[in-house]
Design an enzyme around this catalytic site. Structure first.
Site, PDB file in Angstrom:
ATOM      1  N   ASP A 141       1.099  -1.455  -0.366  1.00 19.80           N
ATOM      2  CA  ASP A 141       0.249  -0.185   0.315  1.00 19.80           C
ATOM      3  C   ASP A 141       0.999   1.175  -0.274  1.00 19.80           C
ATOM      4  OD1 ASP A 141      -2.333   0.723   0.183  1.00 19.80           O
ATOM      5  OD2 ASP A 141      -2.666   0.685   2.015  1.00 19.80           O
ATOM      6  N   ASP A 185       3.723   2.200   7.981  1.00 20.68           N
ATOM      7  CA  ASP A 185       2.635   1.181   7.671  1.00 20.68           C
ATOM      8  C   ASP A 185       2.470   0.170   6.912  1.00 20.68           C
ATOM      9  OD1 ASP A 185      -0.581   0.101   7.850  1.00 20.68           O
ATOM     10  OD2 ASP A 185      -1.330   1.991   7.103  1.00 20.68           O
TER      11      ASP A 185
END
Length: 333
Positions: free
Chosen positions: A206, A223
């Site tokens: 991502d 993340d």
């Protein structure tokens, strides 16, 4: 329109007292200050410790990942950090990175400062490309076993079927959306056929600008919650934007840096618009799957409206056309 929605939330018991007690259970002493950070999938907080330092604590969404899948993400980021690649791994307390408290799972991270990257600068893109090449070199050395693969089935077909089965589509647009989604998925399959048997490896998964923090020393990748197996170009295409000329220049800069450490398979450029298409379909299904969470009701009040699905139909039609155009391979020579 959306009907009979259960508005219970999996995070209802994450009160300030619960949060502080959970963190205290691993031997980290907070001074009582908490700041909730922007995150929909998980719940993420900045906490202040008694010694004046700060940490980031992430409470994982119940039921999304198994413990094994979370630990694979942790192991990957720790492996990257050990090789001085600027990922932000979880911290280890009492020999563990993943902790449990009354049905919730959480991890603590160092607080990493930074600013958004200046993606309009070639130097920035080359720098990012070098680190992505290094990340993928590490990612290719081993495999995920508990985390899924980003492919047509998991991101596309399953998302399409979930939306159709769940009665999320306005009746007047239902057959139109189904038709264009199926046409788009056919285009995705054809793109994968054109690309051929490209290598699959562990990815960030991502890698959009919001998951990059820039300092004077360069980027930090944060993340890795969506880390999964996929093709290398998945971690590149979300850094591209603008018109065709802009995208050509950005991609060339990224790959100049990338190929300092790892050869890029140009066949993967057939997958850029296919991966974008899968992400668009998956995004709608993601909102629908999380609709019981009041945070989603507040953030996406227009979801389920006729206008929303009209826009999605137009979006997918554009993707069908884009997937039929030649890839950017010819511009890289």
């Amino acid at each position: 329109m959306i009907k009979n929605v259960n508005r219970d939330t999996p995070y209802a018991d994450l009160t300030p007292g619960f949060l502080l007690n959970a963190i205290d259970s691993v031997g980290v002493r907070c001074d009582g200050r908490l700041l909730q950070l922007n995150s929909f999938e998980n719940r993420v907080y900045q906490v202040w410790l008694e010694d004046g330092s700060q940490r980031i604590v992430k409470f994982y969404r119940p039921g999304r990942w198994s413990d094994a899948a979370i630990l694979e993400e942790h192991a990957f980021t720790l492996e990257l950090a050990e090789r001085e690649i600027p990922a932000v791994p979880p911290q280890i307390f009492n020999g563990h990175t993943l902790h449990h408290c009354d049905g919730h799972r959480f991890a603590l991270f160092a607080k990493q400062g930074g600013r958004p990257p200046e993606l309009e600068r070639e130097e920035t893109l080359e720098w990012l490309g070098r680190f992505l090449g290094r990340i993928h070199t590490v990612g290719a050395r081993s495999k995920f076993h508990a985390r899924p693969t980003l492919d047509v089935q998991s991101f596309g077909i399953e998302s399409r079927d979930f939306l159709v089965a769940g009665d999320w589509l306005p009746e007047e647009l239902r057959m139109t959306w189904i038709g264009v989604a199926d046409q788009a998925l056919d285009g995705v399959r054809q793109a994968y056929q054109r690309a051929g048997n490209v290598q699959m490896l562990r990815l960030h998964g991502d890698c959009h600008p919001g998951n990059l923090l820039w300092t004077d020393d360069g980027p930090h990748f944060v993340d890795f919650d969506d880390s999964r197996t996929g093709s290398a170009v998945q971690d590149l295409w979300m850094l591209l934007s603008g018109n065709e000329a802009d995208v050509r220049g950005q991609l060339a800069a990224l790959l100049r840096g990338y190929e300092t450490f790892r050869e890029f398979d140009d066949r993967e450029l057939h997958l850029i618009e296919a991966l974008r298409t899968l992400r668009l379909i998956h995004y709608s299904a993601w909102i629908a799957r999380r609709w019981r969470d009041p945070a989603f009701l507040a953030a996406f009040p227009w979801f389920g409206s006729v206008r929303y699905w009209q826009d999605r139909i137009l979006e997918l039609r554009e993707q069908v056309a884009l997937m039929q155009e030649p890839p950017l391979i010819k511009f890289l020579n």
